[in-house]
Design a protein around this motif. Sequence first.
Motif, mmCIF file in Angstrom:
data_model
loop_
_atom_site.group_PDB
_atom_site.id
_atom_site.type_symbol
_atom_site.label_atom_id
_atom_site.label_comp_id
_atom_site.label_asym_id
_atom_site.label_seq_id
_atom_site.Cartn_x
_atom_site.Cartn_y
_atom_site.Cartn_z
ATOM 1 N N SER A 173 0.473 -1.100 0.370
ATOM 2 C CA SER A 173 0.308 0.000 0.257
ATOM 3 C C SER A 173 1.052 1.106 0.203
ATOM 4 O O SER A 173 0.780 2.450 -0.656
ATOM 5 C CB SER A 173 -1.031 -0.164 1.256
ATOM 6 O OG SER A 173 -0.178 0.151 2.623
ATOM 7 N N ARG A 174 1.941 1.112 0.543
ATOM 8 C CA ARG A 174 2.915 2.367 0.535
ATOM 9 C C ARG A 174 3.342 2.556 -1.067
ATOM 10 O O ARG A 174 3.502 3.248 -1.004
ATOM 11 C CB ARG A 174 4.030 2.024 1.520
ATOM 12 C CG ARG A 174 3.726 2.226 3.246
ATOM 13 C CD ARG A 174 5.294 2.753 4.288
ATOM 14 N NE ARG A 174 5.346 1.365 3.712
ATOM 15 C CZ ARG A 174 4.994 0.807 5.221
ATOM 16 N NH1 ARG A 174 4.209 0.773 5.965
ATOM 17 N NH2 ARG A 174 6.323 -0.712 5.119
ATOM 18 N N ALA A 175 4.332 1.864 -1.205
ATOM 19 C CA ALA A 175 4.327 2.039 -3.166
ATOM 20 C C ALA A 175 3.771 2.537 -3.271
ATOM 21 O O ALA A 175 3.835 3.201 -4.290
ATOM 22 C CB ALA A 175 5.086 0.251 -3.293
ATOM 23 N N ILE A 176 2.243 1.784 -3.637
ATOM 24 C CA ILE A 176 0.821 2.409 -4.316
ATOM 25 C C ILE A 176 0.655 3.706 -3.997
ATOM 26 O O ILE A 176 0.563 4.658 -4.905
ATOM 27 C CB ILE A 176 -0.010 1.893 -4.107
ATOM 28 C CG1 ILE A 176 -0.013 0.149 -4.464
ATOM 29 C CG2 ILE A 176 -1.230 2.265 -5.161
ATOM 30 C CD1 ILE A 176 -0.959 -0.763 -4.661
ATOM 31 N N GLY A 177 1.775 4.847 -2.515
ATOM 32 C CA GLY A 177 0.868 6.161 -1.847
ATOM 33 C C GLY A 177 1.933 6.457 -2.890
ATOM 34 O O GLY A 177 1.779 7.708 -3.687
ATOM 35 N N ARG A 178 3.140 5.725 -3.027
ATOM 36 C CA ARG A 178 4.580 6.268 -3.826
ATOM 37 C C ARG A 178 3.910 6.970 -4.902
ATOM 38 O O ARG A 178 4.081 8.195 -5.620
ATOM 39 C CB ARG A 178 5.436 5.940 -3.704
ATOM 40 C CG ARG A 178 6.276 6.320 -1.956
ATOM 41 C CD ARG A 178 7.801 5.639 -1.585
ATOM 42 N NE ARG A 178 7.423 3.822 -2.788
ATOM 43 C CZ ARG A 178 7.694 2.875 -1.285
ATOM 44 N NH1 ARG A 178 7.772 3.342 -0.490
ATOM 45 N NH2 ARG A 178 7.744 2.073 -2.370
ATOM 46 N N ILE A 179 3.261 5.683 -5.891
ATOM 47 C CA ILE A 179 2.801 6.290 -6.969
ATOM 48 C C ILE A 179 1.892 7.340 -7.094
ATOM 49 O O ILE A 179 2.262 8.258 -8.143
ATOM 50 C CB ILE A 179 2.583 5.111 -7.404
ATOM 51 C CG1 ILE A 179 3.393 3.898 -7.879
ATOM 52 C CG2 ILE A 179 1.610 5.249 -9.340
ATOM 53 C CD1 ILE A 179 3.534 2.652 -8.117
ATOM 54 N N ALA A 180 0.776 7.394 -6.755
ATOM 55 C CA ALA A 180 0.307 7.609 -6.735
ATOM 56 C C ALA A 180 0.229 9.789 -6.248
ATOM 57 O O ALA A 180 0.156 10.595 -6.278
ATOM 58 C CB ALA A 180 -1.094 7.032 -5.661
ATOM 59 N N GLY A 181 1.277 9.837 -5.420
ATOM 60 C CA GLY A 181 1.147 11.162 -3.861
ATOM 61 C C GLY A 181 0.157 11.840 -3.859
ATOM 62 O O GLY A 181 -0.992 10.992 -3.431
ATOM 63 N N LYS A 182 0.402 12.565 -2.650
ATOM 64 C CA LYS A 182 -0.624 13.075 -2.478
ATOM 65 C C LYS A 182 -1.545 13.731 -2.846
ATOM 66 O O LYS A 182 -1.411 14.930 -3.839
ATOM 67 C CB LYS A 182 0.223 14.422 -1.040
ATOM 68 C CG LYS A 182 -1.183 14.593 -0.259
ATOM 69 C CD LYS A 182 -0.630 16.253 0.901
ATOM 70 C CE LYS A 182 -1.046 16.751 1.883
ATOM 71 N NZ LYS A 182 -0.591 17.653 2.870
ATOM 72 N N GLY A 183 -2.986 13.665 -2.767
ATOM 73 C CA GLY A 183 -3.999 13.742 -3.679
ATOM 74 C C GLY A 183 -3.289 13.912 -5.479
ATOM 75 O O GLY A 183 -4.100 14.497 -6.529
ATOM 76 N N GLY A 184 -2.432 12.998 -6.078
ATOM 77 C CA GLY A 184 -2.371 12.359 -7.065
ATOM 78 C C GLY A 184 -1.269 13.204 -7.026
ATOM 79 O O GLY A 184 -1.665 13.270 -8.739
ATOM 80 N N LYS A 185 -0.580 13.935 -6.955
ATOM 81 C CA LYS A 185 0.294 14.935 -7.107
ATOM 82 C C LYS A 185 1.320 14.095 -8.020
ATOM 83 O O LYS A 185 1.485 14.969 -9.266
ATOM 84 C CB LYS A 185 1.035 15.633 -6.657
ATOM 85 C CG LYS A 185 1.803 16.413 -7.017
ATOM 86 C CD LYS A 185 2.115 17.573 -5.603
ATOM 87 C CE LYS A 185 4.122 18.385 -5.819
ATOM 88 N NZ LYS A 185 4.394 18.665 -4.963
ATOM 89 N N THR A 186 1.973 12.845 -7.222
ATOM 90 C CA THR A 186 2.655 12.618 -7.994
ATOM 91 C C THR A 186 2.321 11.992 -10.071
ATOM 92 O O THR A 186 2.893 12.006 -10.172
ATOM 93 C CB THR A 186 3.125 11.188 -6.774
ATOM 94 O OG1 THR A 186 3.841 12.294 -5.862
ATOM 95 C CG2 THR A 186 4.386 10.859 -7.719
ATOM 96 N N LYS A 187 1.589 11.134 -9.741
ATOM 97 C CA LYS A 187 1.059 10.423 -10.823
ATOM 98 C C LYS A 187 0.903 11.016 -12.075
ATOM 99 O O LYS A 187 1.626 11.578 -13.046
ATOM 100 C CB LYS A 187 -0.895 10.023 -10.503
ATOM 101 C CG LYS A 187 -0.981 9.567 -11.898
ATOM 102 C CD LYS A 187 -2.382 8.351 -11.459
ATOM 103 C CE LYS A 187 -3.424 9.351 -11.185
ATOM 104 N NZ LYS A 187 -3.358 9.506 -12.730
ATOM 105 N N PHE A 188 0.147 13.067 -11.186
ATOM 106 C CA PHE A 188 -0.155 13.625 -12.380
ATOM 107 C C PHE A 188 0.857 14.323 -13.133
ATOM 108 O O PHE A 188 1.342 14.308 -14.724
ATOM 109 C CB PHE A 188 -0.848 15.032 -12.028
ATOM 110 C CG PHE A 188 -2.164 14.878 -11.955
ATOM 111 C CD1 PHE A 188 -3.085 13.877 -12.258
ATOM 112 C CD2 PHE A 188 -3.015 15.780 -10.641
ATOM 113 C CE1 PHE A 188 -4.560 13.862 -11.856
ATOM 114 C CE2 PHE A 188 -4.581 14.543 -10.458
ATOM 115 C CZ PHE A 188 -4.622 14.142 -10.669
ATOM 116 N N THR A 189 2.293 15.063 -12.293
ATOM 117 C CA THR A 189 3.147 14.897 -12.905
ATOM 118 C C THR A 189 3.849 14.406 -13.832
ATOM 119 O O THR A 189 4.613 14.802 -14.599
ATOM 120 C CB THR A 189 4.545 15.228 -11.398
ATOM 121 O OG1 THR A 189 3.413 15.729 -10.574
ATOM 122 C CG2 THR A 189 6.138 15.898 -11.852
ATOM 123 N N ILE A 190 3.937 12.714 -13.431
ATOM 124 C CA ILE A 190 4.698 12.101 -14.309
ATOM 125 C C ILE A 190 3.990 11.966 -15.866
ATOM 126 O O ILE A 190 4.773 11.280 -16.979
ATOM 127 C CB ILE A 190 4.333 10.424 -13.215
ATOM 128 C CG1 ILE A 190 5.395 10.562 -12.750
ATOM 129 C CG2 ILE A 190 5.031 8.824 -15.094
ATOM 130 C CD1 ILE A 190 5.525 8.759 -11.862
#
Length: 248
Positions: A173-190
């Motif tokens: 669950s932490r790995a999935i959280g790192r991919i998504a980021g806070k509020g989906g910020k990491t995923k949107f940046t990628i």
Amino acid sequence: MDSDTNTTPAAAAAPEGPEDAGSFTKVKSKRTQKRKRGPDGADMDTEGPGASKRPQFPPISSDQLRGPDEMRKVAVPAHRYTPLKENWLKIFTPIVENLQLQVRFNLKTRNVEIKTCKETQDISSLTKASDFVKAFVLGFQVEDALALIRLDELFLESFDVTDVKPLKGDHLSRAIGRIAGKGGKTKFTIENVTKTRIVLAETKVHILGSFQNIKMARTAICNLILGSPPSKVYGNIRVVASRTAERF
């Protein structure tokens, strides 16, 4: 005694007669045979009057080229029934009007069935339509999935988080959280840097984009799964993206 000794070397040194010379035959080397085969013109002359002509076949009609009607089925999971029902007109219109295909949703088997017909002109349109429906079923927006119909250089790639590293429980669950980021910020940046679209569905990761962009996004996501901090991943992505932009 002297006469015998004088006669033996004379007999040994006697020259060969014409009969002895005729018993030996000259062997031609393979090199000379290959060289002599060219000037004859029998094997090398392909454009002469005796050369065989290419067969002339009449053009194939579109009906013969298309062959029998083909059909593709795309299974729809239970949690995508409602989105499919709400966006059915957006899915139905490009498949029927632009690709000249027939499409229906089979209520018994819960599959979207796409079939060719007489109006179908392009053979590859069936594959485009099935990829379009499959992308929507996986969770992409209709507007993003429509790019698979309009562009030829887009692909879909899916992989599991546990394929990169076997994680369980809170670590997963932490790995999935790192991919998504806070509020989906990491995923949107990628997505913005690599010009792709990413869908996270439980432990599955689906990426839509060109081959080079999918490679960059996949590398960034794998680094996040393995434990790299997002700030380091951002820097690596921007460096690779700037290099590819300069290259092209």
